[in-house]
Design a protein around this motif. Structure first.
Motif, PDB file in Angstrom:
ATOM      1  N   THR A 184       0.815  -1.205   0.000  1.00 44.25           N
ATOM      2  CA  THR A 184       0.000   0.000   0.000  1.00 44.25           C
ATOM      3  C   THR A 184       0.850   1.256   0.000  1.00 44.25           C
ATOM      4  O   THR A 184       1.978   1.280   0.485  1.00 44.25           O
ATOM      5  N   VAL A 185       0.280   2.313  -0.576  1.00 45.56           N
ATOM      6  CA  VAL A 185       0.932   3.616  -0.537  1.00 45.56           C
ATOM      7  C   VAL A 185       1.042   4.045   0.921  1.00 45.56           C
ATOM      8  O   VAL A 185       0.106   3.937   1.696  1.00 45.56           O
ATOM      9  N   GLY A 186       2.206   4.543   1.277  1.00 45.15           N
ATOM     10  CA  GLY A 186       2.456   4.905   2.667  1.00 45.15           C
ATOM     11  C   GLY A 186       3.602   4.096   3.236  1.00 45.15           C
ATOM     12  O   GLY A 186       4.213   4.463   4.233  1.00 45.15           O
ATOM     13  N   MET A 187       3.920   2.962   2.567  1.00 41.35           N
ATOM     14  CA  MET A 187       5.040   2.133   2.989  1.00 41.35           C
ATOM     15  C   MET A 187       6.271   2.531   2.174  1.00 41.35           C
ATOM     16  O   MET A 187       6.845   1.750   1.428  1.00 41.35           O
ATOM     17  N   GLY A 188       6.622   3.818   2.280  1.00 43.33           N
ATOM     18  CA  GLY A 188       7.782   4.309   1.545  1.00 43.33           C
ATOM     19  C   GLY A 188       7.513   4.557   0.080  1.00 43.33           C
ATOM     20  O   GLY A 188       8.433   4.670  -0.721  1.00 43.33           O
ATOM     21  N   ARG A 189       6.238   4.679  -0.307  1.00 41.18           N
ATOM     22  CA  ARG A 189       5.882   4.852  -1.710  1.00 41.18           C
ATOM     23  C   ARG A 189       4.991   6.077  -1.845  1.00 41.18           C
ATOM     24  O   ARG A 189       4.055   6.257  -1.080  1.00 41.18           O
ATOM     25  N   GLU A 190       5.252   6.924  -2.807  1.00 41.32           N
ATOM     26  CA  GLU A 190       4.502   8.153  -3.049  1.00 41.32           C
ATOM     27  C   GLU A 190       3.620   7.959  -4.281  1.00 41.32           C
ATOM     28  O   GLU A 190       4.099   7.699  -5.376  1.00 41.32           O
ATOM     29  N   ARG A 191       2.287   8.081  -4.074  1.00 47.22           N
ATOM     30  CA  ARG A 191       1.334   7.786  -5.146  1.00 47.22           C
ATOM     31  C   ARG A 191       1.555   8.657  -6.384  1.00 47.22           C
ATOM     32  O   ARG A 191       1.402   8.216  -7.510  1.00 47.22           O
ATOM     33  N   ARG A 192       1.927   9.920  -6.199  1.00 46.67           N
ATOM     34  CA  ARG A 192       2.039  10.833  -7.334  1.00 46.67           C
ATOM     35  C   ARG A 192       3.226  10.529  -8.233  1.00 46.67           C
ATOM     36  O   ARG A 192       3.242  10.895  -9.396  1.00 46.67           O
ATOM     37  N   THR A 193       4.233   9.882  -7.682  1.00 48.18           N
ATOM     38  CA  THR A 193       5.438   9.611  -8.473  1.00 48.18           C
ATOM     39  C   THR A 193       5.695   8.121  -8.692  1.00 48.18           C
ATOM     40  O   THR A 193       6.715   7.755  -9.268  1.00 48.18           O
ATOM     41  N   ILE A 194       4.775   7.299  -8.238  1.00 47.04           N
ATOM     42  CA  ILE A 194       5.013   5.856  -8.260  1.00 47.04           C
ATOM     43  C   ILE A 194       5.075   5.307  -9.689  1.00 47.04           C
ATOM     44  O   ILE A 194       4.303   5.716 -10.551  1.00 47.04           O
TER      45      ILE A 194
END
Length: 243
Positions: A184-194
């Protein structure tokens, strides 16, 4: 193009295998300057009773689907896609099985095989697994309802999950699916740049999507004996997700 010579393995150790081939045409070896060969290791196991049952069950479900279909344009498009348009009796399961077997062998470039036990041309276990997964993919692509969950019938779960992702079909129940993001987004992952290529996902319908949120990912995976699949560039393109 070379010459195919049957042979057998007569020894194996940590350094490699020893193969014997009954070939005495030394002039051929000299004329062609043959110094290297290619060895194909064939599966010596015949299909298991479980694999045989899966094949018959899948063919039964496919037969039931096409024999009960409304004679619409979509129906004939399905028959054409599955190369079953010219089958005389669409209710004859054995005729459907033979035609599907022929289509599969043509696709793979192999000889026709038998499902009989201990027959000279009985299908081997590896080919049987590939045939089963090919039939499973046909069911996913054409929306064929099966009497059992396809996750229980598939041989290669990764291949099954990938097919479900490509068709946006729930891997648990077969209903239309959303793509559940395993990480899930939030585990070191940025939704806008993923970038989604390489991302772990599960194709789940709304009900199962809610359930995984309620009981947690690990409990959900244990309950349904399901894993995840990574998105590749082709899957990202199909889903219209950023690679």
């Amino acid at each position: 193009m070379g010459t195919i010579i049957p042979g057998r393995i007569i020894g194996a150790d940590a350094d490699g295998i020893t193969v014997y081939a009954n070939f005495t045409n030394f002039e051929y070896l000299m004329d062609k300057e043959v110094c290297n060969c290619e060895v194909i290791l064939r599966d010596g196991r015949q299909l298991s009773p479980s694999q045989r049952n899966k094949i018959f069950a899948l063919v039964q479900d496919i037969t039931k689907h096409i024999s009960g279909g409304q004679k619409s344009e979509e129906f004939y498009e399905t028959l054409t896609s599955m190369q079953l348009l010219y089958v005389i009796d669409l209710e004859d399961r054995e005729e459907i099985r033979k035609r599907l077997t022929y289509n599969y062998c043509q696709l793979r470039g192999i000889d026709l095989f038998s499902l009989k036990e201990r027959s000279p041309d009985t299908i081997d276990m590896t080919t049987a697994g590939d045939f089963i997964d090919w039939l499973v993919e046909l069911c996913i692509i054409h929306g064929i309802q099966c009497s059992d969950s396809l996750i229980e019938r598939c041989e290669d779960q990764q291949r099954y999950l990938y097919a479900c992702v490509m068709q946006k079909v729930c891997c648990i129940c077969g209903l239309p699916a959303d793509i559940h993001e395993y990480d899930t987004v939030g585990m070191g992952r940025e939704r806008r740049t993923i970038h989604h290529e390489g991302q772990r996902v599960q194709p789940l319908c709304r009900r199962h999507h809610i359930e995984v949120g309620q009981i947690g990912q690990n409990a959900f995976d244990r309950k349904y004996h399901v894993s995840w699949v990574r998105l590749d560039a082709r899957a990202c393109e199909q889903l219209k997700w950023k690679k």
